[in-house]
Design a protein around this motif. Structure first.
Motif, mmCIF file in Angstrom:
data_model
loop_
_atom_site.group_PDB
_atom_site.id
_atom_site.type_symbol
_atom_site.label_atom_id
_atom_site.label_comp_id
_atom_site.label_asym_id
_atom_site.label_seq_id
_atom_site.Cartn_x
_atom_site.Cartn_y
_atom_site.Cartn_z
ATOM 1 N N ALA A 6 0.809 -1.220 0.000
ATOM 2 C CA ALA A 6 0.000 0.000 0.000
ATOM 3 C C ALA A 6 0.843 1.272 0.000
ATOM 4 C CB ALA A 6 -0.932 0.000 1.210
ATOM 5 N N PHE A 7 2.000 1.215 0.665
ATOM 6 C CA PHE A 7 2.779 2.443 0.851
ATOM 7 C C PHE A 7 4.074 2.492 0.047
ATOM 8 C CE2 PHE A 7 0.261 2.498 4.821
ATOM 9 C CZ PHE A 7 -0.336 3.728 4.635
ATOM 10 N N HIS A 8 4.273 1.565 -0.843
ATOM 11 C CA HIS A 8 5.531 1.586 -1.600
ATOM 12 C C HIS A 8 5.565 2.832 -2.480
ATOM 13 C CE1 HIS A 8 9.044 0.346 -3.771
ATOM 14 N NE2 HIS A 8 9.185 -0.660 -2.905
ATOM 15 N N PRO A 9 6.573 3.691 -2.284
ATOM 16 C CA PRO A 9 6.590 4.981 -2.995
ATOM 17 C C PRO A 9 6.863 4.866 -4.493
ATOM 18 C CG PRO A 9 8.564 4.738 -1.655
ATOM 19 C CD PRO A 9 7.677 3.575 -1.343
ATOM 20 N N ASP A 10 7.473 3.796 -4.942
ATOM 21 C CA ASP A 10 7.798 3.663 -6.358
ATOM 22 C C ASP A 10 6.545 3.531 -7.233
ATOM 23 O OD1 ASP A 10 10.434 3.819 -5.696
ATOM 24 O OD2 ASP A 10 10.853 1.666 -5.903
ATOM 25 N N GLU A 15 4.224 13.534 -6.663
ATOM 26 C CA GLU A 15 5.446 13.747 -5.865
ATOM 27 C C GLU A 15 5.157 13.941 -4.380
ATOM 28 O OE1 GLU A 15 8.809 13.501 -6.266
ATOM 29 O OE2 GLU A 15 8.187 12.539 -8.134
ATOM 30 N N SER A 16 4.135 14.717 -4.045
ATOM 31 C CA SER A 16 3.840 14.942 -2.620
ATOM 32 C C SER A 16 3.383 13.646 -1.956
ATOM 33 C CB SER A 16 2.804 16.043 -2.439
ATOM 34 O OG SER A 16 1.579 15.661 -3.024
ATOM 35 N N GLU A 17 2.589 12.873 -2.662
ATOM 36 C CA GLU A 17 2.138 11.583 -2.130
ATOM 37 C C GLU A 17 3.302 10.601 -2.046
ATOM 38 O OE1 GLU A 17 -0.687 8.986 -0.469
ATOM 39 O OE2 GLU A 17 -0.605 11.148 -0.684
ATOM 40 N N LYS A 18 4.218 10.695 -2.993
ATOM 41 C CA LYS A 18 5.408 9.837 -2.997
ATOM 42 C C LYS A 18 6.266 10.112 -1.753
ATOM 43 C CE LYS A 18 8.580 8.076 -6.370
ATOM 44 N NZ LYS A 18 9.005 8.149 -7.757
ATOM 45 N N LEU A 19 6.405 11.404 -1.417
ATOM 46 C CA LEU A 19 7.160 11.770 -0.203
ATOM 47 C C LEU A 19 6.477 11.237 1.049
ATOM 48 C CD1 LEU A 19 8.199 15.442 -1.037
ATOM 49 C CD2 LEU A 19 9.691 13.437 -0.889
ATOM 50 N N ARG A 20 5.138 11.365 1.103
ATOM 51 C CA ARG A 20 4.405 10.869 2.271
ATOM 52 C C ARG A 20 4.567 9.351 2.398
ATOM 53 N NH1 ARG A 20 -0.216 8.536 4.088
ATOM 54 N NH2 ARG A 20 -0.958 7.965 2.034
ATOM 55 N N MET A 25 6.789 4.340 4.624
ATOM 56 C CA MET A 25 7.574 3.115 4.382
ATOM 57 C C MET A 25 8.763 3.018 5.341
ATOM 58 S SD MET A 25 6.696 0.706 2.443
ATOM 59 C CE MET A 25 8.257 -0.107 2.228
ATOM 60 N N GLN A 26 9.386 4.160 5.639
ATOM 61 C CA GLN A 26 10.499 4.149 6.604
ATOM 62 C C GLN A 26 9.999 3.701 7.970
ATOM 63 O OE1 GLN A 26 11.918 8.177 6.196
ATOM 64 N NE2 GLN A 26 13.312 7.648 4.524
ATOM 65 N N ARG A 27 8.816 4.172 8.352
ATOM 66 C CA ARG A 27 8.235 3.761 9.630
ATOM 67 C C ARG A 27 7.897 2.264 9.623
ATOM 68 N NH1 ARG A 27 3.426 7.739 10.167
ATOM 69 N NH2 ARG A 27 2.822 6.295 11.795
ATOM 70 N N VAL A 28 7.357 1.783 8.503
ATOM 71 C CA VAL A 28 7.018 0.357 8.376
ATOM 72 C C VAL A 28 8.284 -0.486 8.484
ATOM 73 C CG1 VAL A 28 6.200 -1.425 6.765
ATOM 74 C CG2 VAL A 28 4.914 0.715 7.026
#
Length: 154
Positions: A6-10, A15-20, A25-28
């Motif tokens: 669900a949260f994979h930025p690729d 862009e703003s959603e990609k940053l979020r 993802m870092q937290r996961v």
């Protein structure tokens, strides 16, 4: 895995959603690496927008499983805490039961530092006296060290 999907930025074009999603993802990843089920559960709740009604519908078996994992984590933390307190107690010349707060340890530590500084100052002053033969003889008398006729240092 659902969180990663669900949260994979690729997979994000905005862009703003990609940053979020990168931040999430870092937290996961951190929660997964730390084996922190509670953090993963919170992230899952964010993803699913789980409300109280949804929580009530969670299967009892799933809640029992979550509780079991959280209990294991709590036990592991207690185990780690026990050994940390034991080590800290031995370093501070204290009993483990005396370590109730960090303030207690800091008070003991600061007291020991002051004592060591005082002892060092006394030794430094005595070292000066030992360099003077007359003063050294007086120190020998104070410490009651018998003068050996075979070893005449002065």
């Amino acid at each position: 895995m659902d969180l990663v999907k669900a949260f994979h930025p690729d997979r994000e074009q905005d862009e703003s959603e990609k940053l979020r999603k990168t931040e999430v993802m870092q937290r996961v990843t951190q929660a997964y690496n730390d084996n922190n089920l509670m953090a993963l559960l919170k992230l899952q709740m964010e993803l699913d927008r789980i409300d109280q009604e949804h929580l009530e519908k969670l299967a009892d078996e799933q809640l029992i499983y979550y509780n079991k994992i959280l209990k294991q984590q709590a036990d592991e933390l207690e185990y780690e805490k026990f050994y940390i307190v034991e080590d800290l107690a031995s370093w501070c010349d204290m009993y483990p039961f005396e370590i109730t707060t960090i303030e207690t340890v800091m008070l003991k530590f600061n007291k020991e530092v002051r004592k060591l500084k005082s002892d060092f100052k006394k030794l430094k002053n005595e070292a000066v006296l030992w360099n003077n033969p007359l003063e050294a003889k007086e120190l020998l008398k104070i410490y009651q060290i018998p003068k050996d006729d075979n070893y005449d240092f002065f």
